[in-house]
Design a protein around this motif. Sequence first.
Motif, PDB file in Angstrom:
ATOM      1  N   GLN A 113       0.821  -1.203   0.000  1.00  0.00           N
ATOM      2  CA  GLN A 113       0.000   0.000   0.000  1.00  0.00           C
ATOM      3  C   GLN A 113       0.862   1.263   0.000  1.00  0.00           C
ATOM      4  OE1 GLN A 113      -3.609   0.325  -0.144  1.00  0.00           O
ATOM      5  NE2 GLN A 113      -3.132  -1.673  -1.017  1.00  0.00           N
ATOM      6  N   THR A 114       2.027   1.201   0.631  1.00  0.00           N
ATOM      7  CA  THR A 114       2.960   2.330   0.600  1.00  0.00           C
ATOM      8  C   THR A 114       3.434   2.588  -0.824  1.00  0.00           C
ATOM      9  OG1 THR A 114       3.686   1.948   2.869  1.00  0.00           O
ATOM     10  CG2 THR A 114       5.201   3.159   1.440  1.00  0.00           C
ATOM     11  N   ALA A 115       3.769   1.540  -1.550  1.00  0.00           N
ATOM     12  CA  ALA A 115       4.203   1.689  -2.943  1.00  0.00           C
ATOM     13  C   ALA A 115       3.046   2.085  -3.847  1.00  0.00           C
ATOM     14  CB  ALA A 115       4.831   0.387  -3.436  1.00  0.00           C
ATOM     15  N   LEU A 116       1.888   1.497  -3.607  1.00  0.00           N
ATOM     16  CA  LEU A 116       0.719   1.700  -4.465  1.00  0.00           C
ATOM     17  C   LEU A 116       0.347   3.160  -4.633  1.00  0.00           C
ATOM     18  CD1 LEU A 116      -1.796   0.710  -6.019  1.00  0.00           C
ATOM     19  CD2 LEU A 116      -2.922   0.440  -3.784  1.00  0.00           C
ATOM     20  N   LYS A 117       0.427   3.943  -3.580  1.00  0.00           N
ATOM     21  CA  LYS A 117       0.022   5.350  -3.689  1.00  0.00           C
ATOM     22  C   LYS A 117       0.836   6.079  -4.763  1.00  0.00           C
ATOM     23  CE  LYS A 117       2.797   6.831   0.246  1.00  0.00           C
ATOM     24  NZ  LYS A 117       2.755   7.322   1.611  1.00  0.00           N
ATOM     25  N   HIS A 118       2.081   5.680  -4.956  1.00  0.00           N
ATOM     26  CA  HIS A 118       2.915   6.308  -5.988  1.00  0.00           C
ATOM     27  C   HIS A 118       2.485   5.864  -7.388  1.00  0.00           C
ATOM     28  CE1 HIS A 118       5.502   8.171  -3.064  1.00  0.00           C
ATOM     29  NE2 HIS A 118       5.559   7.010  -2.424  1.00  0.00           N
ATOM     30  N   ARG A 119       2.115   4.591  -7.526  1.00  0.00           N
ATOM     31  CA  ARG A 119       1.637   4.123  -8.832  1.00  0.00           C
ATOM     32  C   ARG A 119       0.355   4.837  -9.221  1.00  0.00           C
ATOM     33  NH1 ARG A 119      -1.827   0.237 -10.462  1.00  0.00           N
ATOM     34  NH2 ARG A 119      -1.885  -0.927  -8.512  1.00  0.00           N
ATOM     35  N   LEU A 120      -0.531   5.017  -8.270  1.00  0.00           N
ATOM     36  CA  LEU A 120      -1.805   5.675  -8.570  1.00  0.00           C
ATOM     37  C   LEU A 120      -1.642   7.164  -8.839  1.00  0.00           C
ATOM     38  CD1 LEU A 120      -4.143   3.825  -6.055  1.00  0.00           C
ATOM     39  CD2 LEU A 120      -3.769   3.362  -8.492  1.00  0.00           C
ATOM     40  N   ARG A 121      -0.625   7.784  -8.259  1.00  0.00           N
ATOM     41  CA  ARG A 121      -0.322   9.186  -8.577  1.00  0.00           C
ATOM     42  C   ARG A 121       0.380   9.292  -9.937  1.00  0.00           C
ATOM     43  NH1 ARG A 121       2.486  10.347  -2.901  1.00  0.00           N
ATOM     44  NH2 ARG A 121       0.624  10.376  -1.601  1.00  0.00           N
ATOM     45  N   GLY A 122       1.064   8.221 -10.314  1.00  0.00           N
ATOM     46  CA  GLY A 122       1.875   8.249 -11.524  1.00  0.00           C
ATOM     47  C   GLY A 122       1.134   7.905 -12.800  1.00  0.00           C
ATOM     48  N   GLY A 123      -0.025   7.279 -12.687  1.00  0.00           N
ATOM     49  CA  GLY A 123      -0.729   6.896 -13.911  1.00  0.00           C
ATOM     50  C   GLY A 123      -2.135   6.404 -13.639  1.00  0.00           C
ATOM     51  N   ARG A 124      -2.849   6.190 -14.725  1.00  0.00           N
ATOM     52  CA  ARG A 124      -4.193   5.587 -14.654  1.00  0.00           C
ATOM     53  C   ARG A 124      -4.046   4.111 -14.945  1.00  0.00           C
ATOM     54  NH1 ARG A 124      -8.127   8.347 -18.589  1.00  0.00           N
ATOM     55  NH2 ARG A 124      -7.723   6.248 -19.208  1.00  0.00           N
ATOM     56  N   TYR A 125      -4.541   3.306 -14.046  1.00  0.00           N
ATOM     57  CA  TYR A 125      -4.402   1.850 -14.124  1.00  0.00           C
ATOM     58  C   TYR A 125      -5.744   1.170 -13.916  1.00  0.00           C
ATOM     59  CZ  TYR A 125       0.693   1.945 -13.674  1.00  0.00           C
ATOM     60  OH  TYR A 125       2.026   2.138 -13.887  1.00  0.00           O
ATOM     61  N   ARG A 126      -5.811  -0.057 -14.377  1.00  0.00           N
ATOM     62  CA  ARG A 126      -6.870  -0.988 -13.988  1.00  0.00           C
ATOM     63  C   ARG A 126      -6.153  -2.156 -13.347  1.00  0.00           C
ATOM     64  NH1 ARG A 126     -12.229  -0.649 -16.602  1.00  0.00           N
ATOM     65  NH2 ARG A 126     -12.339  -2.616 -15.540  1.00  0.00           N
ATOM     66  N   GLY A 127      -6.703  -2.686 -12.282  1.00  0.00           N
ATOM     67  CA  GLY A 127      -6.110  -3.830 -11.608  1.00  0.00           C
ATOM     68  C   GLY A 127      -7.174  -4.821 -11.209  1.00  0.00           C
ATOM     69  N   VAL A 128      -6.877  -6.099 -11.406  1.00  0.00           N
ATOM     70  CA  VAL A 128      -7.819  -7.161 -11.027  1.00  0.00           C
ATOM     71  C   VAL A 128      -7.056  -8.343 -10.452  1.00  0.00           C
ATOM     72  CG1 VAL A 128      -9.542  -6.534 -12.768  1.00  0.00           C
ATOM     73  CG2 VAL A 128      -7.830  -8.242 -13.315  1.00  0.00           C
ATOM     74  N   ILE A 129      -7.760  -9.108  -9.619  1.00  0.00           N
ATOM     75  CA  ILE A 129      -7.298 -10.425  -9.191  1.00  0.00           C
ATOM     76  C   ILE A 129      -8.281 -11.417  -9.786  1.00  0.00           C
ATOM     77  CG2 ILE A 129      -6.834 -11.972  -7.261  1.00  0.00           C
ATOM     78  CD1 ILE A 129      -6.478  -9.482  -5.492  1.00  0.00           C
ATOM     79  N   VAL A 130      -7.761 -12.470 -10.400  1.00  0.00           N
ATOM     80  CA  VAL A 130      -8.621 -13.467 -11.022  1.00  0.00           C
ATOM     81  C   VAL A 130      -8.105 -14.863 -10.663  1.00  0.00           C
ATOM     82  CG1 VAL A 130      -7.337 -13.374 -13.211  1.00  0.00           C
ATOM     83  CG2 VAL A 130      -9.695 -14.207 -13.189  1.00  0.00           C
ATOM     84  N   ASP A 131      -9.028 -15.767 -10.340  1.00  0.00           N
ATOM     85  CA  ASP A 131      -8.682 -17.168 -10.092  1.00  0.00           C
ATOM     86  C   ASP A 131      -8.355 -17.869 -11.404  1.00  0.00           C
ATOM     87  OD1 ASP A 131      -8.687 -17.958  -7.394  1.00  0.00           O
ATOM     88  OD2 ASP A 131     -10.873 -18.008  -7.320  1.00  0.00           O
ATOM     89  N   SER A 132      -7.539 -18.912 -11.311  1.00  0.00           N
ATOM     90  CA  SER A 132      -7.254 -19.727 -12.475  1.00  0.00           C
ATOM     91  C   SER A 132      -8.352 -20.775 -12.646  1.00  0.00           C
ATOM     92  CB  SER A 132      -5.899 -20.425 -12.321  1.00  0.00           C
ATOM     93  OG  SER A 132      -5.996 -21.444 -11.352  1.00  0.00           O
ATOM     94  N   LEU A 133      -8.265 -21.536 -13.715  1.00  0.00           N
ATOM     95  CA  LEU A 133      -9.219 -22.624 -13.969  1.00  0.00           C
ATOM     96  C   LEU A 133      -8.789 -23.923 -13.304  1.00  0.00           C
ATOM     97  CD1 LEU A 133      -9.971 -22.023 -17.738  1.00  0.00           C
ATOM     98  CD2 LEU A 133     -11.458 -21.559 -15.793  1.00  0.00           C
ATOM     99  N   GLN A 134      -7.555 -23.989 -12.833  1.00  0.00           N
ATOM    100  CA  GLN A 134      -7.044 -25.224 -12.240  1.00  0.00           C
ATOM    101  C   GLN A 134      -7.900 -25.621 -11.055  1.00  0.00           C
ATOM    102  OE1 GLN A 134      -2.917 -24.785 -11.356  1.00  0.00           O
ATOM    103  NE2 GLN A 134      -2.373 -24.380 -13.466  1.00  0.00           N
ATOM    104  N   GLY A 135      -8.215 -26.878 -10.958  1.00  0.00           N
ATOM    105  CA  GLY A 135      -8.984 -27.390  -9.847  1.00  0.00           C
ATOM    106  C   GLY A 135     -10.494 -27.215 -10.003  1.00  0.00           C
ATOM    107  N   SER A 136     -10.927 -26.625 -11.096  1.00  0.00           N
ATOM    108  CA  SER A 136     -12.362 -26.401 -11.288  1.00  0.00           C
ATOM    109  C   SER A 136     -13.045 -27.669 -11.742  1.00  0.00           C
ATOM    110  CB  SER A 136     -12.606 -25.320 -12.321  1.00  0.00           C
ATOM    111  OG  SER A 136     -12.101 -24.099 -11.850  1.00  0.00           O
TER     112      SER A 136
END
Length: 98
Positions: A75-98
């Motif tokens: 979260q300390t690093a993240l604030k600099h990324r969000l000040r530095g640019g416009r981003y989209r971020g996601v977490i997605v599960d894999s299909l393994q084990g489905s």
Amino acid sequence: MPAYVVFIREQSIDQTELQLYSELAPTGLAGHSAKPLAMYGAYQVLEGPDIEGLAILEFPTFEEAQAWYFSPAYQTALKHRLRGGRYRGVIVDSLQGS
């Protein structure tokens, strides 16, 4: 089952902030089982608006990806990324084990 964090940089705004992020972000990975799969290399947009780049990190589980993202160190690093640019971020599960 593995999960993936995907960051898409849509537009850079402040290179100084992005540089600070790139210096701080590795510290945020300490103690987390992350495997970088793609880090702002060559890409081709197949659909949708153009982007400036993307990164993909693999984590052992969805919960571990969340734990890393919401950790104080990242979260300390993240604030600099969000000040530095416009981003989209996601977490997605894999299909393994489905």
